[in-house]
Each structure stands twice: as C-alpha cells, then as structure tokens.
Design an enzyme around this catalytic site. Structure first.
Site, PDB file in Angstrom:
ATOM      1  N   GLU A 143      -1.155  -1.234  -4.698  1.00  0.00           N
ATOM      2  CA  GLU A 143      -2.415  -0.495  -4.837  1.00  0.00           C
ATOM      3  C   GLU A 143      -2.252   0.563  -5.916  1.00  0.00           C
ATOM      4  O   GLU A 143      -1.304   1.342  -5.895  1.00  0.00           O
ATOM      5  CB  GLU A 143      -2.815   0.162  -3.516  1.00  0.00           C
TER       6      GLU A 143
ATOM      7  N   ASP B 189      -2.695   0.959   6.846  1.00  0.00           N
ATOM      8  CA  ASP B 189      -1.811   0.728   5.693  1.00  0.00           C
ATOM      9  C   ASP B 189      -1.269  -0.709   5.704  1.00  0.00           C
ATOM     10  O   ASP B 189      -1.097  -1.323   4.654  1.00  0.00           O
ATOM     11  CB  ASP B 189      -0.634   1.718   5.715  1.00  0.00           C
TER      12      ASP B 189
ATOM     13  N   ASP C 179       0.890  -1.159   0.000  1.00  0.00           N
ATOM     14  CA  ASP C 179       0.000   0.000   0.000  1.00  0.00           C
ATOM     15  C   ASP C 179       0.929   1.209   0.000  1.00  0.00           C
ATOM     16  O   ASP C 179       1.412   1.629   1.043  1.00  0.00           O
ATOM     17  CB  ASP C 179      -0.901  -0.007   1.235  1.00  0.00           C
TER      18      ASP C 179
END
Length: 194
Positions: A68, A141, A7
């Site tokens: 992501e 996260d 992430d």
C-alpha cells in the site's frame, strides 16, 4: 501468479498471500498481522517487520509484492512510520529480484469493492467473499493486505499490456521520425524542394 500483499505499519503490518488463477479467480494462501511494541525503538520495529517479511518471502515464494502506497495521513509521524515499513518490505523483495508495485488505498478499494471510497468493513466483506473465507480476516490490516494482493493480480496484467503498448508506440514514433529525417535529408541532397 502468487502475490504477497502488505499493508505496512509499525504497530500492525498486515501481510497476506493470494494465488491468482484463470480469469479473476483468487484464493487465500495465508494471512497474518505482524505486531511490534510501541515502546521499542524504530530500528527494532523495522527489523521485526523485515524479519517477518523475509520469513514469508522464503516460506511462500511469491512472484510479486504489492504494497500500500502511503497516500495521505493527517498524522505525519504515523505516515513516516508507515512509509518506512513499506520501504523495508520493498527492499526485502528487491533483494530477491521480485517486482514490487505500490497501490493507493483507493486503487485497492476500487479493485476489490468497485468503489474507491469503500470503508474498511466493505473491503473486509468483499475480501472475505472473493477469497471464499469462512471467517473475515481481522484486524482490518489483514483484510487490506489480502485486498492489495487481489488488486495487484487484477490490475497488473492490464498495466503491463498498457506499458507494452506505450513502448511499442514510442518505437514506432522514433522509427517514423527517423524516416522523416532521412526523407528530408534525401530531398535536400537531390535538390528537391517542398
């Protein structure tokens, strides 16, 4: 299959490794958050993210990397930093010949929770449950990084099968078109008209 999920971010970059077994079984190998100081230069912050990712790639030897995709953020400056961090991760993986996949937040949420509109608490709860973790990964996260790895493990086999089917269909269409052209040429040469 072992997947490194990331992430991306400059202040906090979630990073997690998940092993996928038969069916939909998954297990957590490791999870952490790479933090960089906001007052450091962009280059220094990106280097810190790259160094951490390189270390994890060497240590855990994933077979794929799931990142992501920056989908939309209202703050352009934040979106740029997130995209740059994701690019550093993709570059590190590509240098090792690892496949890299980008998943949108809604794809990850749908894979993990069943809803592309799930909030961070729902994602964290489902990641904790799916990986049978004693404690919820924090901050969000970290949970998102694990969620991305799970998403990849569950979606990639279907995506590969679909890509193979599309490639095969393209081959068949090309062969069919060639046979039609050959038949038309033969008909023209023999004087047969349609």
């Amino acid at each position: 299959m072992r997947v490194l999920g990331v992430d991306p971010g400059l202040t906090r970059c979630g990073i997690g490794v998940v092993d996928g077994g038969t069916g939909r079984s998954v297990s957590c190998v490791a999870v952490d958050v790479v933090r960089t100081p906001a007052d450091a230069t962009l280059a220094t912050r990106l280097m810190a993210v790259a160094d951490a990712v390189e270390d994890w790639l060497d240590r855990y030897r994933p077979e794929a990397v799931a990142i992501e995709r920056v989908f939309s953020q209202h703050n352009v400056r934040t979106a740029m930093g997130t995209a740059q961090a994701g690019g550093v991760v993709a570059l590190s993986a590509a240098r090792r010949g690892l496949p890299v996949a980008f998943h949108t937040p809604s794809e990850m949420k749908a894979a993990v929770t069943g809803s592309g509109r799930a909030d961070k608490a729902q994602v964290t709860a489902m990641v904790t449950r799916l990986l049978k973790l004693e404690d919820a990964p924090k901050p969000a996260d970290a949970a998102d990084a694990l969620g991305l790895a799970i998403c990849h493990l569950w979606r990639e086999p279907m995506r590969l099968r679909l890509a193979e089917a599309e490639a095969r269909a393209k081959e068949l269409a090309k062969a069919h078109k060639a046979r039609l052209a050959e038949a038309a040429k033969a008909a023209k040469n023999t004087g047969v008209r349609r």
